[in-house]
Scaffold this motif. Sequence first.
Motif: not given
Length: 877
Positions: A497-511, A542-548, A724-728
Amino acid sequence: MNQTFLETKFHIPPWRPASIRRPRLVQRLQAGLEEGHSLTLISAPAGYGKTTLVTEWIHSSQNCAKTAWLSLDDADNDVGRFLSYAVAALCRQDANLGCGAQNLLQMMRSASPAAVLDAWLNELAALQQPVCLVLDDYHVITRPEIHEALEYCLDHHPPHFHWILTTRADPPLPLARLRARQQMTEIRAQDLRFTPQEAHQFFTQTTRSPMPAETLQALETRTEGWAVGLQLAALALQNRSDPQVFVETFRGSHRYVLDYLAEEVLHQQNEELQRFLIQTSVLDRLNASICEALTGQVNSQALLNHLEQANLFIIPLDDQRGWYRYHHLFADYLRTSLSPAEAAELQRKAALWHEAQGSSFEAVRYALASGQSDFAAEIIQHALDRETTWSDGNVALLSSWLEALPAQALRSRPQLSLNASRILYLCGRFDQAEKCIAQTVEALQALPPSEEVEEMRALAHIYLGAVFAVRGQLPLALEETTAGQKRLSPHHHLGHARASYSLGLVHERSGQFEAALTHYLRASEEAEMAGVLFLAIHARCAAAQLEIRRGCLRRAEQICREAIAAAEKNPFPPLGLAKIILGSILLERNQLDAAQSLLEEGTALARRGGLTDDVIAGLAFLARLYTLQNRLDEAEAAVQSIRTLLTAYNLPHLDHFAGAYLARLHLHTGRLAAAEKWAADYRAARAAVSFTFGDLTLARMLLAAGAWNDIPPVLEPILEQAQRFGENQTVIEAALLLARCCHARREIQPALEYMLQALRLAAPEGYTRLFLDEGPPMQELLRLVRPQAPEWADALLAAFPGQPVPTPASPNVLPDPLSEQELRVLALIMQGQSNQEIAGQLFISVGTAKWHVHNVLQKLGAKNRPQAIARARELGF
């Protein structure tokens, strides 16, 4: 940093109907409150009934004040802890009594209290009804800085706020000054002495057998009306055939009288019961099972029943008579019979009993109290190995465990050091977390290969990847996290779970938003399988904030509501962020009352757990909300709290964002000088520190300054990147600002296109405040774009303050509806533009413009432009 609150410290003792009433003293307490005194001081030696008197007043019909209670102990000799408990006590009476200050009061372990006290006193000054805070047993406070904080509060006395102190000795406060200014009510030992009539009434109710008047008089004289002395005497007299003889031997100063009577009571019990009392005196709470573990007495339940029946200072804590506690004074006396070694061994047994019951937090508390650091380190390590220990997300408490251990305890225990690194990471102390990980890796190198060692190595990779991720070192974060996951057993759900969260953060910051969402939701699932609700909720947030960010408010709302529903029966700190995010969504939709409730609840929960980033997010949205509600003082208090947190906790990842956010609030409230100062500083450093939110804020400043030509170079790259990144959400905001810019430059067609682009993304998701906050210029733009998007424009126009709902009539109500080009021409006519200007805006010839104008007038049944404008407004164009 915030500590865990012991709820019993806020418990107002019950008033027992059989107790002796003391109306003369209750009236003095009430008079001090009604006369506006800042302080009531009840000062007398132990056992004079100080607490009982205050309890009687609280429960009396005379008391019309909101009254909060705080029982003090030696552990409160820390200014951060003391202030945290004080404000928490008030907040349990009214959540608003400290809203702007309690984040500091409950989270900061070392800071100057001046700013905190100012914020708190400002809130208390707004009280409209009397509020009291009782500090019981204030004599345990010895730290000068706490006395200074209380003196500061007394010097700046809010008119409706009142302190009540019970103490065995006068505190080092300016009592003479308070007395001279008639700002203090004093009740002392001579006032608390039982009168002969009260003593007679007490013994009549207690002994339930007649006693000679002269015996009662002698006992009252010898005890000098000392309440506990009378109580202990009554217990001793129950087994005396000749009370007069007992009274004649009753001598000595108060200090020795207590010892003498306690011994008289204790010695009348058999040896087994005496030993039982002494050995169990180390317990804050006791039941038959733990008493047996400490004493070896298999008949512990029968002994507890006997103690209760004999009224030997034992108090039931539940209706089933399963749990008890001793009267504090009695327990203190009993503990004097224990040697340090005996006390430490009993604390050790208590810790082991609680650990066996799965009560990790209690086990750690007794282990630390034993003073045996190696033993405490082992108990803490066992507690942290339990995944459920992490579930509540109380990082402040976990951090306090680490601080109680010597550094060597971590160096010699790689598992404990590894867990310590995670606690430090959650506290935002990333450098220290990395050092702990390095220490762990070094220690593991000296150990022979094993499954346990391999698991710790895998977790070290994952935890180091998390540190790199929050720092923005994305390649390193990806490398370390992936390496750790490959080595980790698939059954280690918390690690994954902790690893997946970090990967989520990495991918979010990479667009890479879709990949990020997948990892965040996977982290939540793994955390739920591990039973760690804290991370499960945090990953969903974190997922909700990304959806926003993607402009998907509906999906974000659904995720937050699912998170809240999953944990609603356990309102623990991590749930605060879910409520804050949901509150921010409702704020954007202009549902201000519902938003306020969620934001305040969420921020309070985050404060309780010391979750600083979450608190700052809640305060930011509350500042915006209070500004919209014209509650500017409260908005300013929230802003000040944000500034203080950022300074105290050194959070550079939020510092730039906070500066831009404050600049927006300054602009909204007309503090142009402060807003312009930020804009000038930002522009000067923009090449090195630019970020999307900062650039959007700068564009707003340029709009306010009328610097139209400077705006497109700032916004167009942002718009292109967001598309380009879908940040609507960024697309919506940038498009709105570009629409305003084009409209100000009389470029109507591009303005309309930007408006339509924003509306197509915003309207289906319910975005409202992004439009409303632009004020009158946005109203004009919405009226212009209404022919192309009547329903969306009408809904937003109706939301502006004082704006009537537009008539839903559309071009279709005309016998011959206007074409899209004719609608554009009509919009320009309504702006007062000439045919030549219309031609320029629409890139058509002047003759074509005239032809369109003619058709518009004809279809509206108007003879000229003024009639056409009037008719168009009637129809709601």
